[in-house]
Design an enzyme around this catalytic site. Sequence first.
Site, PDB file in Angstrom:
ATOM      1  N   LYS A   1       0.860  -1.200   0.000  1.00  8.44           N
ATOM      2  CA  LYS A   1       0.000   0.000   0.000  1.00  8.44           C
ATOM      3  C   LYS A   1       0.896   1.249   0.000  1.00  8.44           C
ATOM      4  O   LYS A   1       1.920   1.283   0.693  1.00  8.44           O
ATOM      5  CB  LYS A   1      -0.901  -0.022   1.238  1.00  8.44           C
TER       6      LYS A   1
ATOM      7  N   SER B   1      -9.673   1.874   2.793  1.00 12.01           N
ATOM      8  CA  SER B   1      -8.825   2.662   1.915  1.00 12.01           C
ATOM      9  C   SER B   1      -7.763   1.871   1.175  1.00 12.01           C
ATOM     10  O   SER B   1      -7.178   2.367   0.213  1.00 12.01           O
ATOM     11  CB  SER B   1      -8.142   3.752   2.742  1.00 12.01           C
TER      12      SER B   1
ATOM     13  N   SER C   1      -9.867  -0.526   7.052  1.00 13.19           N
ATOM     14  CA  SER C   1      -9.317  -0.402   5.688  1.00 13.19           C
ATOM     15  C   SER C   1      -8.627  -1.628   5.121  1.00 13.19           C
ATOM     16  O   SER C   1      -8.248  -1.631   3.956  1.00 13.19           O
ATOM     17  CB  SER C   1      -8.353   0.770   5.613  1.00 13.19           C
TER      18      SER C   1
HETATM   19  N1  GLN Z   1     -12.955   4.174   6.310  1.00 10.11           N
HETATM   20  C1  GLN Z   1     -12.345   4.650   7.514  1.00 10.11           C
HETATM   21  C2  GLN Z   1     -11.915   6.078   7.346  1.00 10.11           C
HETATM   22  O1  GLN Z   1     -12.199   6.626   6.358  1.00 10.11           O
HETATM   23  C3  GLN Z   1     -11.197   3.760   7.895  1.00 10.11           C
HETATM   24  C4  GLN Z   1      -9.971   4.042   7.139  1.00 10.11           C
HETATM   25  C5  GLN Z   1      -8.834   3.148   7.511  1.00 10.11           C
HETATM   26  O2  GLN Z   1      -9.007   2.112   8.153  1.00 10.11           O
HETATM   27  N2  GLN Z   1      -7.637   3.592   7.140  1.00 10.11           N
HETATM   28  O3  GLN Z   1     -11.297   6.656   8.182  1.00 10.11           O
END
Ligand code: GLN
Length: 473
Positions: free
Chosen positions: A61, A136, A160
């Site tokens: 990532k 994400s 994410s």
């Molecule tokens: N969807 C969540 C956010 O937007 C979690 C993101 C993540 O786990 N990095 O913060």
Amino acid sequence: MNSITEIRDAIKSGETTAMQIADRCFSAISNEPFNAFHECWKDEEPNSATGLLSGITVAIKDNIVTKTGTTTCGSKMLEGYRSPFNATVIDRLLESGATLVGKTNCDEFAMGSSTEHCAWGAVQNPWNRECVPGGSSGGSAAAVAAGLCNVALGSDTGGSIRQPAALCGIVGYKPTYGLVSRYGLVAFASSLDQIGVFSRSVRDAAITTEVIAGFDPKDATSVEKNAPNLEETLDGSIEDVKIGVPLDFLNDRNDPEVNQAVKNAINVYEKLGATIVDVSLPLTDVGISTYYVIAPAEASSNLARYDGIRYGHRTSKTGLDLFDLYAHSRAEGFGDEVKRRIMLGTYVLSSGYYDAYYNNALKIRRLISEEYAAAFEQCDVILGPTTPTPAFKIGAKSDPVSMYLCDVYTANTNIAGICGISIPCGFTNESDKPLPIGMHLQGPAFSDAKLLQIAHAFEQATDFHTQHPESHV
Ligand code: GLN
């Protein structure tokens, strides 16, 4: 795409070489239509180290720093940024003989649930390219689902890894907080962030995590424990296992096909001899509001360093005083979702509102941990859906709050610092383009070996994890 053990055997018997595997993988990445990758490293020197992951192709990532290539966090703010050092997980992968194949697209600074908020364009779901892969870490999830690499690293702050794994029909594992070093993971919300693995099987997730886990003096929250033996215990029986199911997790806010798939999964576990017990986690409903105070608060502080002087994009406007230089650089470099989080975060930390928001959120955080602790007195793991719905169409969630609700079942895992995994447990009924459904298992802190064992038992009894998008297109 073969499993890690199959590849290990094929290399040992001389049937293939790490170089041949890497070549196949690089040609797949060069032709991929999903925008999963931001960078492909086909011209790098091959890794000469040998170890547990010799010949295994791993995608990273784009918020985990690497000396090779750039680390942009999906943001114009860090376009072209080259890290002078590797994250600890990267060094450990390299020492184990893995082939690092490139950086995957993500929501900007890991903020999002769809990988639409990436400065380099939205990522598409390999099962249906009109749909999001989740986020994400959507690029990493799409890469593994499409068979572009064996495994991939992601980061999970509120879901994410697990949410995109569910939407892409693969395994996504968030280890207990502190088990895997965060050194070199670009910080979003440091008390919640955790690096973890995407794979096509629980065994591959176990093997890869053994490589990257274990104490790291460079991360102050890394626990002083050796990497756990996760693979060794995978095959144990689950007959004496108790699985807690919060009744309110199968509610009418979920897609009915998601509820059905999870109910079927519960039946599979009963047949395997596990005992199903009712547990209650009423604070699940306040998890998202708690998360959206704590995570933006920490993000607003962590992202203060991107000011065009210390780090990041600097405006080309001239004749500005220091304040305007900061303001223009940040306004140009950050996208809307990141700006929204910074504003939220500075607001909840401001002197007049700190007690009302931030301090209260920390109190609820404690209550959430206590609620889990009480539930884990009755069961070994908690089972439920990973997400309320399967993958949604690109562009469908323009309202930020509806996007935030994607993490309703996953955010509390991070808030409590425990471990969680999403594994495939079903498909929707569309005959031409079925979408995968994921099941979520959560376990107490440092019960990772047991969590994986229970996930593995389900995988052995079902064939959802053996189905891949290429056989459906
Ligand atoms: N969807 C969540 C956010 O937007 C979690 C993101 C993540 O786990 N990095 O913060």
